[in-house]
Design a protein around this motif. Structure first.
Motif, PDB file in Angstrom:
ATOM      1  N   LEU A  55       0.806  -1.096  -0.048  1.00 17.76           N
ATOM      2  CA  LEU A  55       0.096   0.191  -0.011  1.00 17.76           C
ATOM      3  C   LEU A  55       1.007   1.205   0.009  1.00 17.76           C
ATOM      4  O   LEU A  55       0.422   2.253  -0.331  1.00 17.76           O
ATOM      5  CB  LEU A  55      -1.104  -0.041   1.203  1.00 17.76           C
ATOM      6  N   ASP A  56       2.143   1.028   0.427  1.00 21.53           N
ATOM      7  CA  ASP A  56       2.962   2.412   0.725  1.00 21.53           C
ATOM      8  C   ASP A  56       3.918   2.512  -0.330  1.00 21.53           C
ATOM      9  O   ASP A  56       4.780   1.590  -0.523  1.00 21.53           O
ATOM     10  CB  ASP A  56       3.476   2.312   2.139  1.00 21.53           C
ATOM     11  N   PRO A  57       3.864   3.534  -1.091  1.00 21.16           N
ATOM     12  CA  PRO A  57       4.978   3.606  -2.132  1.00 21.16           C
ATOM     13  C   PRO A  57       6.495   3.633  -1.612  1.00 21.16           C
ATOM     14  O   PRO A  57       7.398   3.296  -2.433  1.00 21.16           O
ATOM     15  CB  PRO A  57       4.722   4.564  -3.099  1.00 21.16           C
ATOM     16  N   THR A  58       6.695   4.383  -0.499  1.00 19.25           N
ATOM     17  CA  THR A  58       7.884   4.288   0.085  1.00 19.25           C
ATOM     18  C   THR A  58       8.466   2.737   0.481  1.00 19.25           C
ATOM     19  O   THR A  58       9.628   2.851   0.686  1.00 19.25           O
ATOM     20  CB  THR A  58       7.962   5.203   1.244  1.00 19.25           C
ATOM     21  N   LEU A  59       7.807   1.808   0.345  1.00 23.87           N
ATOM     22  CA  LEU A  59       7.933   0.444   0.717  1.00 23.87           C
ATOM     23  C   LEU A  59       8.259  -0.152  -0.515  1.00 23.87           C
ATOM     24  O   LEU A  59       7.889  -1.418  -0.391  1.00 23.87           O
ATOM     25  CB  LEU A  59       6.939  -0.074   1.677  1.00 23.87           C
ATOM     26  N   ALA A  60       8.197   0.281  -1.742  1.00 18.77           N
ATOM     27  CA  ALA A  60       8.284  -0.491  -3.035  1.00 18.77           C
ATOM     28  C   ALA A  60       9.381  -1.561  -2.856  1.00 18.77           C
ATOM     29  O   ALA A  60       9.333  -2.594  -3.444  1.00 18.77           O
ATOM     30  CB  ALA A  60       8.529   0.538  -3.943  1.00 18.77           C
ATOM     31  N   ASP A  61      10.306  -1.384  -2.304  1.00 19.07           N
ATOM     32  CA  ASP A  61      11.644  -2.249  -2.171  1.00 19.07           C
ATOM     33  C   ASP A  61      11.339  -3.388  -1.369  1.00 19.07           C
ATOM     34  O   ASP A  61      11.599  -4.680  -1.534  1.00 19.07           O
ATOM     35  CB  ASP A  61      12.893  -1.448  -1.804  1.00 19.07           C
ATOM     36  N   VAL A  62      10.692  -3.151  -0.193  1.00 19.67           N
ATOM     37  CA  VAL A  62      10.239  -4.227   0.713  1.00 19.67           C
ATOM     38  C   VAL A  62       9.113  -5.212  -0.225  1.00 19.67           C
ATOM     39  O   VAL A  62       9.122  -6.348   0.029  1.00 19.67           O
ATOM     40  CB  VAL A  62       9.746  -3.687   2.189  1.00 19.67           C
ATOM     41  N   ASP A  63       8.025  -4.346  -0.746  1.00 22.39           N
ATOM     42  CA  ASP A  63       7.216  -5.256  -1.557  1.00 22.39           C
ATOM     43  C   ASP A  63       7.764  -6.008  -2.526  1.00 22.39           C
ATOM     44  O   ASP A  63       7.420  -7.285  -2.893  1.00 22.39           O
ATOM     45  CB  ASP A  63       6.149  -4.321  -2.196  1.00 22.39           C
ATOM     46  N   GLN A  64       8.803  -5.832  -3.312  1.00 22.32           N
ATOM     47  CA  GLN A  64       9.575  -6.238  -4.348  1.00 22.32           C
ATOM     48  C   GLN A  64      10.260  -7.547  -3.659  1.00 22.32           C
ATOM     49  O   GLN A  64      10.229  -8.656  -4.132  1.00 22.32           O
ATOM     50  CB  GLN A  64      10.611  -5.512  -5.176  1.00 22.32           C
ATOM     51  N   TYR A  65      11.007  -7.218  -2.324  1.00 21.43           N
ATOM     52  CA  TYR A  65      11.713  -8.295  -1.806  1.00 21.43           C
ATOM     53  C   TYR A  65      10.666  -9.401  -1.360  1.00 21.43           C
ATOM     54  O   TYR A  65      10.836 -10.506  -1.686  1.00 21.43           O
ATOM     55  CB  TYR A  65      12.283  -7.777  -0.405  1.00 21.43           C
ATOM     56  N   PHE A  66       9.547  -9.149  -1.069  1.00 18.45           N
ATOM     57  CA  PHE A  66       8.530 -10.251  -0.640  1.00 18.45           C
ATOM     58  C   PHE A  66       8.054 -10.999  -1.724  1.00 18.45           C
ATOM     59  O   PHE A  66       7.817 -12.035  -1.867  1.00 18.45           O
ATOM     60  CB  PHE A  66       7.175  -9.558   0.282  1.00 18.45           C
ATOM     61  N   ALA A  67       7.881 -10.040  -2.896  1.00 16.44           N
ATOM     62  CA  ALA A  67       7.473 -10.775  -4.235  1.00 16.44           C
ATOM     63  C   ALA A  67       8.428 -11.806  -4.748  1.00 16.44           C
ATOM     64  O   ALA A  67       8.036 -12.929  -5.083  1.00 16.44           O
ATOM     65  CB  ALA A  67       6.977  -9.661  -5.195  1.00 16.44           C
ATOM     66  N   ARG A  68       9.926 -11.503  -4.443  1.00 19.09           N
ATOM     67  CA  ARG A  68      10.919 -12.390  -5.044  1.00 19.09           C
ATOM     68  C   ARG A  68      10.819 -13.601  -4.114  1.00 19.09           C
ATOM     69  O   ARG A  68      10.825 -14.733  -4.634  1.00 19.09           O
ATOM     70  CB  ARG A  68      12.222 -11.568  -4.902  1.00 19.09           C
ATOM     71  N   GLY A  69      10.649 -13.191  -2.726  1.00 21.83           N
ATOM     72  CA  GLY A  69      10.566 -14.501  -1.845  1.00 21.83           C
ATOM     73  C   GLY A  69       9.130 -15.346  -2.274  1.00 21.83           C
ATOM     74  O   GLY A  69       9.460 -16.512  -2.284  1.00 21.83           O
ATOM     75  N   ALA A  70       8.288 -14.915  -2.302  1.00 23.39           N
ATOM     76  CA  ALA A  70       6.983 -15.624  -2.881  1.00 23.39           C
ATOM     77  C   ALA A  70       7.224 -16.346  -4.123  1.00 23.39           C
ATOM     78  O   ALA A  70       6.829 -17.369  -4.344  1.00 23.39           O
ATOM     79  CB  ALA A  70       5.753 -14.674  -2.973  1.00 23.39           C
ATOM     80  N   LEU A  71       7.854 -15.766  -4.909  1.00 27.56           N
ATOM     81  CA  LEU A  71       8.216 -16.471  -6.422  1.00 27.56           C
ATOM     82  C   LEU A  71       9.165 -17.508  -6.247  1.00 27.56           C
ATOM     83  O   LEU A  71       8.922 -18.801  -6.777  1.00 27.56           O
ATOM     84  CB  LEU A  71       8.823 -15.488  -7.350  1.00 27.56           C
TER      85      LEU A  71
END
Length: 192
Positions: A112-128
């Protein structure tokens, strides 16, 4: 004066305390500066912004979970890997409840928070990566043919729920083993 790794750790520890106390959005760099005793310049020497602090805390938390997990190796049987991952999560979560809570909160905020885009991508890589590993187990005939989001919820959902409600001082000693058993039972092929 603390050396650089110690100063960085002090800043991260202060940021974690502030994020958990005030919330990520309400925490300012000034709050972190006050909590850590570091100068603003020192904080920005290590972290480009508040999102970078959150990202470093997420990576530290995931590394802690990984360290509590028995080594998962390529080609390892699904049962051993799933049990190790769930058991490691529970052990780490009971030992590090503040980091576990922060990680839980970041999972929700990162989308939800654009300042956390790197965190979101990190979680997405882990999920993948986890999804690909589950697909490998499925192809080897070791686990049920379930969509990844369902398999993930069945394996880790009970452990996450337990950790949200458990008092680490009173958690049963066998909690990690019981939740690892439940995770495996949820996804193993029936009759095996």
């Amino acid at each position: 004066m603390p050396n650089e790794p110690d100063r960085r750790t002090q800043i991260l520890d202060a940021a974690l305390a502030c994020f958990l106390d005030r919330g990520y959005a309400a925490t300012s760099i000034a709050d972190i500066r006050a909590g850590s005793g570091a100068s603003t310049g020192s904080i920005y020497h290590f972290f480009s912004n508040k999102g970078a602090l959150a990202s470093a805390l997420v990576e530290r938390a995931v590394a802690g979970w990984g360290a509590a997990t028995a080594a998962i190796q390529p080609g390892m049987p699904a049962e051993a890997a799933i049990r190790a991952s769930v058991s490691g999560l529970v052990i780490w979560g009971l030992e590090r409840p503040a980091e576990r809570r922060f990680l839980d909160e970041m999972r929700s905020l990162a989308r939800l928070d654009p300042t956390l885009a790197d965190v979101d991508q990190y979680f997405a890589r882990g999920a993948l990566a986890a999804s690909a590993l589950y697909a490998e187990y499925r192809e080897r005939g070791e686990v049920r043919d379930l969509p990844w989001p369902v398999a993930h919820a069945l394996m880790l959902g009970p452990a996450y729920d337990f950790l949200r409600h458990a008092d680490p001082a009173e958690a049963p000693a066998q909690a990690a083993a019981l939740l690892a058993d439940a995770a495996w039972d949820a996804v193993r092929l029936q009759g095996t």
